[in-house]
Each structure stands twice: as structure tokens, then as C-alpha cells.
Design a protein around this motif. Structure first.
Motif, PDB file in Angstrom:
ATOM      1  N   MET A  39       0.785  -1.205  -0.511  1.00 15.97           N
ATOM      2  CA  MET A  39      -0.120   0.081   0.449  1.00 15.97           C
ATOM      3  C   MET A  39       0.603   1.243  -0.098  1.00 15.97           C
ATOM      4  N   THR A  40       2.013   0.778   0.402  1.00 17.01           N
ATOM      5  CA  THR A  40       2.762   2.471   0.528  1.00 17.01           C
ATOM      6  C   THR A  40       4.535   2.305  -0.023  1.00 17.01           C
ATOM      7  N   ALA A  41       4.630   2.020  -1.081  1.00 15.39           N
ATOM      8  CA  ALA A  41       6.536   2.327  -1.443  1.00 15.39           C
ATOM      9  C   ALA A  41       7.161   2.547   0.105  1.00 15.39           C
ATOM     10  N   ARG A  87     -10.765  -4.644 -19.579  1.00 15.44           N
ATOM     11  CA  ARG A  87     -10.220  -5.325 -20.732  1.00 15.44           C
ATOM     12  C   ARG A  87     -10.346  -4.042 -21.237  1.00 15.44           C
ATOM     13  N   GLU A  88     -11.481  -3.471 -22.242  1.00 14.75           N
ATOM     14  CA  GLU A  88     -11.742  -2.980 -23.184  1.00 14.75           C
ATOM     15  C   GLU A  88     -11.622  -1.352 -22.686  1.00 14.75           C
ATOM     16  N   ASP A  89     -11.776  -1.597 -21.146  1.00 15.55           N
ATOM     17  CA  ASP A  89     -11.777   0.224 -20.243  1.00 15.55           C
ATOM     18  C   ASP A  89     -11.171   0.226 -18.882  1.00 15.55           C
ATOM     19  N   PRO A  90      -9.312   0.226 -19.291  1.00 13.65           N
ATOM     20  CA  PRO A  90      -8.988  -0.426 -17.892  1.00 13.65           C
ATOM     21  C   PRO A  90      -9.078   0.248 -16.643  1.00 13.65           C
ATOM     22  N   THR A  91      -9.800   1.994 -17.090  1.00 12.82           N
ATOM     23  CA  THR A  91     -10.103   3.068 -15.962  1.00 12.82           C
ATOM     24  C   THR A  91     -11.484   1.838 -15.282  1.00 12.82           C
ATOM     25  N   GLN A  92     -11.696   1.197 -15.434  1.00  9.12           N
ATOM     26  CA  GLN A  92     -13.362   0.248 -14.860  1.00  9.12           C
ATOM     27  C   GLN A  92     -12.902  -0.841 -14.019  1.00  9.12           C
ATOM     28  N   VAL A  93     -13.429  -1.393 -13.179  1.00  7.28           N
ATOM     29  CA  VAL A  93     -12.824  -2.194 -11.874  1.00  7.28           C
ATOM     30  C   VAL A  93     -14.294  -2.400 -11.536  1.00  7.28           C
ATOM     31  N   ASN A  94     -14.036  -3.966 -11.516  1.00  3.96           N
ATOM     32  CA  ASN A  94     -15.752  -4.494 -11.014  1.00  3.96           C
ATOM     33  C   ASN A  94     -15.626  -5.060  -9.934  1.00  3.96           C
ATOM     34  N   PHE A  95     -15.733  -5.107  -9.171  1.00  2.00           N
ATOM     35  CA  PHE A  95     -16.391  -6.347  -7.816  1.00  2.00           C
ATOM     36  C   PHE A  95     -15.630  -6.902  -7.360  1.00  2.00           C
ATOM     37  N   GLY A  96     -14.725  -6.761  -6.482  1.00  2.61           N
ATOM     38  CA  GLY A  96     -13.598  -7.773  -6.370  1.00  2.61           C
ATOM     39  C   GLY A  96     -12.671  -7.761  -5.556  1.00  2.61           C
ATOM     40  N   CYS A  97     -12.078  -6.306  -5.902  1.00  5.95           N
ATOM     41  CA  CYS A  97     -10.836  -6.449  -5.433  1.00  5.95           C
ATOM     42  C   CYS A  97     -10.563  -6.374  -4.268  1.00  5.95           C
ATOM     43  N   ILE A  98      -8.997  -6.571  -4.070  1.00  7.96           N
ATOM     44  CA  ILE A  98      -8.521  -7.447  -2.967  1.00  7.96           C
ATOM     45  C   ILE A  98      -6.953  -6.192  -2.299  1.00  7.96           C
ATOM     46  N   ARG A  99      -6.943  -5.629  -3.064  1.00  9.05           N
ATOM     47  CA  ARG A  99      -6.442  -4.653  -3.034  1.00  9.05           C
ATOM     48  C   ARG A  99      -4.688  -4.482  -2.304  1.00  9.05           C
ATOM     49  N   CYS A 100      -4.518  -5.993  -3.518  1.00 13.83           N
ATOM     50  CA  CYS A 100      -3.179  -6.480  -3.519  1.00 13.83           C
ATOM     51  C   CYS A 100      -2.304  -5.453  -4.083  1.00 13.83           C
ATOM     52  N   ASN A 101      -2.695  -4.707  -4.769  1.00 15.01           N
ATOM     53  CA  ASN A 101      -1.832  -2.987  -5.025  1.00 15.01           C
ATOM     54  C   ASN A 101      -0.891  -3.575  -6.391  1.00 15.01           C
ATOM     55  N   ALA A 102      -1.176  -4.553  -7.350  1.00 13.32           N
ATOM     56  CA  ALA A 102      -0.139  -5.165  -8.569  1.00 13.32           C
ATOM     57  C   ALA A 102      -0.530  -4.895  -9.313  1.00 13.32           C
ATOM     58  N   CYS A 103      -1.686  -3.499  -9.628  1.00 12.61           N
ATOM     59  CA  CYS A 103      -1.907  -2.716 -10.763  1.00 12.61           C
ATOM     60  C   CYS A 103      -1.668  -1.363  -9.701  1.00 12.61           C
ATOM     61  N   VAL A 104      -1.342  -0.860  -9.129  1.00 10.42           N
ATOM     62  CA  VAL A 104      -0.818   0.531  -8.882  1.00 10.42           C
ATOM     63  C   VAL A 104       0.557   0.744  -9.123  1.00 10.42           C
ATOM     64  N   LYS A 105       1.665  -0.874  -8.254  1.00 11.08           N
ATOM     65  CA  LYS A 105       2.914  -1.140  -8.606  1.00 11.08           C
ATOM     66  C   LYS A 105       3.428  -1.148 -10.074  1.00 11.08           C
TER      67      LYS A 105
END
Length: 259
Positions: free
Chosen positions: A128-130, A206-224
Motif C-alpha cells: 500500500m505504500t513504498a 479489458r476494454e476500459d482499464p479505468t473500470q474496476v469491477n467488484f472483487g478487488c482485494i487491494r493487492c496493489n499489483a495494478c498500482v505497482k
């Protein structure tokens, strides 16, 4: 001599992967045996249904979530059959504490008829934080991991089957309440798709990566992983957690090993 050393891990930001593979490679080299890898981070790689032989060694790695084994990881363990195989546990946490997670993993693996031979709680840069455990695992952590692998290999060679004493409490601390929190996206997103490919839950569109559906576990892989720094979290709960981590848990902690 082990028949095969199996490295199996869930590692969204690839820090758990680094330690797990390092330890597994050292054990395999010490015993001059085969080495296999099973990364169940992505949805396409789950579930893994596997049965092991009594001469096999499983090096099982996972990130600690709020002092517990993530539910997804516990569900994966339930699909394994140890049949007396040895297990070496790698728990990776973000410099706060691993709480009951290592003990819980040992209990879960023992319940699947593994013989837990060794366990280690290692530190990685907090998802969550570098600003907490930045750059870890680092060279020092890898040195410890290689020595841990050598020591685990020696314990396996001795024939010792008793589970070492592992810190933690039963009953385990409660899982935090579920919260539907999803990453946001800035205008700098180029729709390159890296976040889609790295999402451990497959919930980024996949078509619009700004959209995130239900089920995120906040692993932050996308952020990193985002090369543009376009993905981020900004809501009360994650902001409060980050503030707590950065104010209280920046002092370096070292790996704890159980052999």
C-alpha cells in the motif's frame, strides 16, 4: 533425498515470489533434486489441484493480509494433498507484523497431511505504500533466504518430522470486515493493459482499464505495475491504513525463522 522441490506461491507484487523461489532453489541445489514452480497469482492459474508424494518438499509462499492467511490462499491450500510431504512456509509481510499468519498456514498445511518442517516470516515493500520497507526484499533479505534454504535442507536431511515452534495465537485474530474498495485511475492512463494482465482477481475491464469491477482485494499489483502511475487508491480506509503504517512502522524489521 527429496524427489522434487515444488515452489508454489501467490505473489501479486512479486515480492513473495522472490523469496519463495530463492529458498526453493537453495533446497533443491542442496539435495541435487528436481525443482518445479507453480504461481497461482492470476485467475487463469487457479485453482491448482495437486497431490504430493512423501518424498516431495513444498515451499509455499503467500503475502500476509492483516495478520492472516488470505482467504484465497487458504482455499488453495484446501486443494492440496500432502500425503506426508514436507512443507516449508514463506510468509511475507509489509513491516508491520505477521501476527497469526504463519501459525495459521502451518495448521492449514498440516490439515492437508503435510509435515511442516520450517517456516519463515520475511519482509517486503508494503503493497500500500513504498514508504514502508522500500525496496525489500533486498540483498540482505536474499542472503537470509539462501541461508534459511540451506538450514531447511539440512533439517530435511536429518529426518526430523516435528513441526518447529511457530509464533502466533489460536484462535487467530479476526479477519477485517469486507469492504468494497477499488482503485481509481487518472487521466494519464494509456490503456496499455498492464494492469489488466497483472490483476490477481481479474476485475479490471479489458476494454476500459479505468473500470474496476467488484472483487478487488487491494493487492496493489495494478498500482505497482502501472508505468504511468495512473492507478491509485483514495478513500478513507486505505488512507487511514497508509497513515498508520507510515507513522508507526518504518523502522526496519528482520526476518524471523522457525526451524
Amino acid at each position: 533425498m527429496p524427489a522434487t522441490v515444488h515452489a508454489m506461491y501467490f505473489s501479486p507484487t512479486r515480492t513473495t515470489r522472490t523469496i519463495t523461489e530463492t529458498v526453493a532453489e537453495k533446497i533443491a541445489n542442496q539435495h541435487e533434486c528436481k525443482l518445479s514452480f507453480a504461481d497461482f497469482t492470476l485467475p487463469s492459474a487457479r485453482p491448482v489441484n495437486a497431490s504430493f508424494g512423501a518424498d516431495d518438499v513444498l515451499v509455499f509462499g503467500f503475502p500476509v493480509y492483516a495478520g492472516r492467511v488470505p482467504t484465497l490462499v487458504a482455499d488453495q491450500i484446501a486443494r492440496l494433498q500432502g500425503n506426508g510431504a514436507h512443507a516449508v512456509i514463506i510468509a511475507l509481510y509489509g513491516n508491520r507484523h505477521y501476527d497469526d499468519a504463519v501459525l495459521e498456514a502451518a495448521d492449514l498445511l498440516a490439515g492437508q497431511t503435510f509435515c511442516v518442517s520450517a517456516a519463515g516470516a520475511f519482509i517486503g515493500e508494503h503493497a500500500m505504500t513504498a514508504n514502508v520497507a522500500a525496496g525489500r526484499p533486498d540483498a540482505s533479505d536474499l542472503t537470509v533466504a539462501r541461508q534459511f534454504g540451506a538450514d531447511a535442507a539440512a533439517r530435511l536431511a536429518s529426518g526430523e518430522k516435528k513441526t518447529p515452534g511457530i509464533k502466533g495465537s489460536r484462535p487467530y485474530k479476526e479477519h477485517p470486515a469486507a469492504a468494497d474498495i477499488r482503485p481509481l485511475t487518472t487521466d494519464s492512463c494509456t490503456a496499455c493493459g498492464i494492469c489488466v494482465r497483472r490483476c490477481a482477481m481479474g476485475v479490471i475491464d479489458r476494454e476500459d482499464p479505468t473500470q474496476v469491477n467488484f472483487g478487488c482485494i487491494r493487492c496493489n499489483a495494478c498500482v505497482k505495475a502501472c508505468p504511468e502511475g495512473a492507478k491509485y487508491f483514495d478513500s478513507e480506509l486505505p488512507n487511514r491504513i497508509v497513515a498508520m503504517l507510515e507513522s508507526q512502522f518504518t523502522e526496519r524489521k528482520e526476518p524471523e525463522l522457525f526451524l
